[in-house]
Write an enzyme that holds these catalytic residues in place. Sequence first.
Site, PDB file in Angstrom:
ATOM      1  N   HIS A 255       1.426   2.397 -10.061  1.00  0.00           N
ATOM      2  CA  HIS A 255       0.374   2.722  -9.104  1.00  0.00           C
ATOM      3  C   HIS A 255      -0.916   2.036  -9.555  1.00  0.00           C
ATOM      4  O   HIS A 255      -1.306   2.173 -10.725  1.00  0.00           O
ATOM      5  CB  HIS A 255       0.104   4.232  -9.094  1.00  0.00           C
TER       6      HIS A 255
ATOM      7  N   ASN B  35       4.692   6.808 -13.405  1.00  0.00           N
ATOM      8  CA  ASN B  35       5.360   8.095 -13.547  1.00  0.00           C
ATOM      9  C   ASN B  35       6.806   7.835 -13.944  1.00  0.00           C
ATOM     10  O   ASN B  35       7.490   7.018 -13.312  1.00  0.00           O
ATOM     11  CB  ASN B  35       5.315   8.876 -12.229  1.00  0.00           C
TER      12      ASN B  35
ATOM     13  N   HIS C 112       7.834   1.290 -10.586  1.00  0.00           N
ATOM     14  CA  HIS C 112       6.617   0.918  -9.859  1.00  0.00           C
ATOM     15  C   HIS C 112       5.410   1.364 -10.649  1.00  0.00           C
ATOM     16  O   HIS C 112       5.442   2.398 -11.319  1.00  0.00           O
ATOM     17  CB  HIS C 112       6.586   1.557  -8.456  1.00  0.00           C
TER      18      HIS C 112
ATOM     19  N   ARG D 232       0.828  -1.201   0.000  1.00  0.00           N
ATOM     20  CA  ARG D 232       0.000   0.000   0.000  1.00  0.00           C
ATOM     21  C   ARG D 232       0.869   1.260   0.000  1.00  0.00           C
ATOM     22  O   ARG D 232       1.878   1.315   0.704  1.00  0.00           O
ATOM     23  CB  ARG D 232      -0.936   0.010   1.214  1.00  0.00           C
ATOM     24  N   ASP D 233       0.437   2.241  -0.798  1.00  0.00           N
ATOM     25  CA  ASP D 233       1.127   3.529  -0.812  1.00  0.00           C
ATOM     26  C   ASP D 233       0.974   4.197   0.550  1.00  0.00           C
ATOM     27  O   ASP D 233      -0.100   4.171   1.153  1.00  0.00           O
ATOM     28  CB  ASP D 233       0.544   4.427  -1.913  1.00  0.00           C
ATOM     29  N   ILE D 234       2.054   4.801   1.036  1.00  0.00           N
ATOM     30  CA  ILE D 234       2.043   5.413   2.372  1.00  0.00           C
ATOM     31  C   ILE D 234       1.130   6.646   2.406  1.00  0.00           C
ATOM     32  O   ILE D 234       0.649   7.027   3.477  1.00  0.00           O
ATOM     33  CB  ILE D 234       3.494   5.773   2.787  1.00  0.00           C
TER      34      ILE D 234
ATOM     35  N   VAL E 164      10.349   8.327  -6.579  1.00  0.00           N
ATOM     36  CA  VAL E 164      11.117   7.141  -6.173  1.00  0.00           C
ATOM     37  C   VAL E 164      11.589   6.462  -7.458  1.00  0.00           C
ATOM     38  O   VAL E 164      10.766   6.026  -8.282  1.00  0.00           O
ATOM     39  CB  VAL E 164      10.270   6.171  -5.324  1.00  0.00           C
TER      40      VAL E 164
HETATM   41  P1  5GP Z   1       6.106   8.329  -7.730  1.00  0.00           P
HETATM   42  O1  5GP Z   1       5.738   9.761  -7.444  1.00  0.00           O
HETATM   43  O2  5GP Z   1       7.588   8.118  -7.754  1.00  0.00           O
HETATM   44  O3  5GP Z   1       5.416   7.764  -8.955  1.00  0.00           O
HETATM   45  O4  5GP Z   1       5.471   7.486  -6.544  1.00  0.00           O
HETATM   46  C1  5GP Z   1       6.147   7.196  -5.368  1.00  0.00           C
HETATM   47  C2  5GP Z   1       5.088   6.812  -4.381  1.00  0.00           C
HETATM   48  O5  5GP Z   1       5.729   6.201  -3.284  1.00  0.00           O
HETATM   49  C3  5GP Z   1       4.282   7.986  -3.819  1.00  0.00           C
HETATM   50  O6  5GP Z   1       2.903   7.811  -4.126  1.00  0.00           O
HETATM   51  C4  5GP Z   1       4.573   7.951  -2.318  1.00  0.00           C
HETATM   52  O7  5GP Z   1       3.439   8.245  -1.531  1.00  0.00           O
HETATM   53  C5  5GP Z   1       5.036   6.526  -2.119  1.00  0.00           C
HETATM   54  N1  5GP Z   1       5.964   6.366  -1.004  1.00  0.00           N
HETATM   55  C6  5GP Z   1       7.012   7.179  -0.684  1.00  0.00           C
HETATM   56  N2  5GP Z   1       7.670   6.706   0.388  1.00  0.00           N
HETATM   57  C7  5GP Z   1       7.009   5.564   0.762  1.00  0.00           C
HETATM   58  C8  5GP Z   1       7.228   4.622   1.823  1.00  0.00           C
HETATM   59  O8  5GP Z   1       8.153   4.724   2.628  1.00  0.00           O
HETATM   60  N3  5GP Z   1       6.355   3.600   1.902  1.00  0.00           N
HETATM   61  C9  5GP Z   1       5.304   3.446   1.015  1.00  0.00           C
HETATM   62  N4  5GP Z   1       4.509   2.389   1.197  1.00  0.00           N
HETATM   63  N5  5GP Z   1       5.092   4.309  -0.001  1.00  0.00           N
HETATM   64  C10 5GP Z   1       5.932   5.355  -0.120  1.00  0.00           C
END
Ligand code: 5GP
Length: 119
Positions: free
Chosen positions: A107, A92, A105, A34-36, A101
């Site tokens: 979403h 993304n 990944h 799950r996303d945080i 990140v």
């Molecule tokens: P991006 O913006 O790179 O596509 O998505 C990165 C996602 O990772 C974001 O939606 C963010 O909320 C999630 N995220 C960042 N740090 C953590 C973490 O420590 N644990 C979890 N489960 N999700 C994280």
Amino acid sequence: MADQRDPDCLFCKIVTGDIPATVVRETERTLAFRDIKPQAPTHVLVIPKDHYPNAATLAAADAELTAAVLSEAAGVAADEHIAESGYRLIFNTGAAAGQTVFHAHVHVLGGEQFHEGLV
Ligand code: 5GP
Ligand code: ZN
């Protein structure tokens, strides 16, 4: 073949268990958690356990693993009962797209009615 882990990568640390996450599905080569900071009632991230910086480098390096990530995303949608109602898969890629990140990944977002269109 990419390095399997990047010691500075947040999601690699989730794979190794050094950072906790709420895991919802796992296979030998993928992890879904799950996303945080959820942006929808269901917001799960599906990753390859091996480190690739984004979806493009993953796809270029390993078609089978790319397919496994997408299959697991569909599995998450089924588990979360959003396969019928519909869901979004978002990769993304790069800073301008909002990638924060740099470990590939997807979403999985669902459980609400999204607007038509992309943004
Ligand atoms: P991006 O913006 O790179 O596509 O998505 C990165 C996602 O990772 C974001 O939606 C963010 O909320 C999630 N995220 C960042 N740090 C953590 C973490 O420590 N644990 C979890 N489960 N999700 C994280
Ligand atoms: Zn990583």
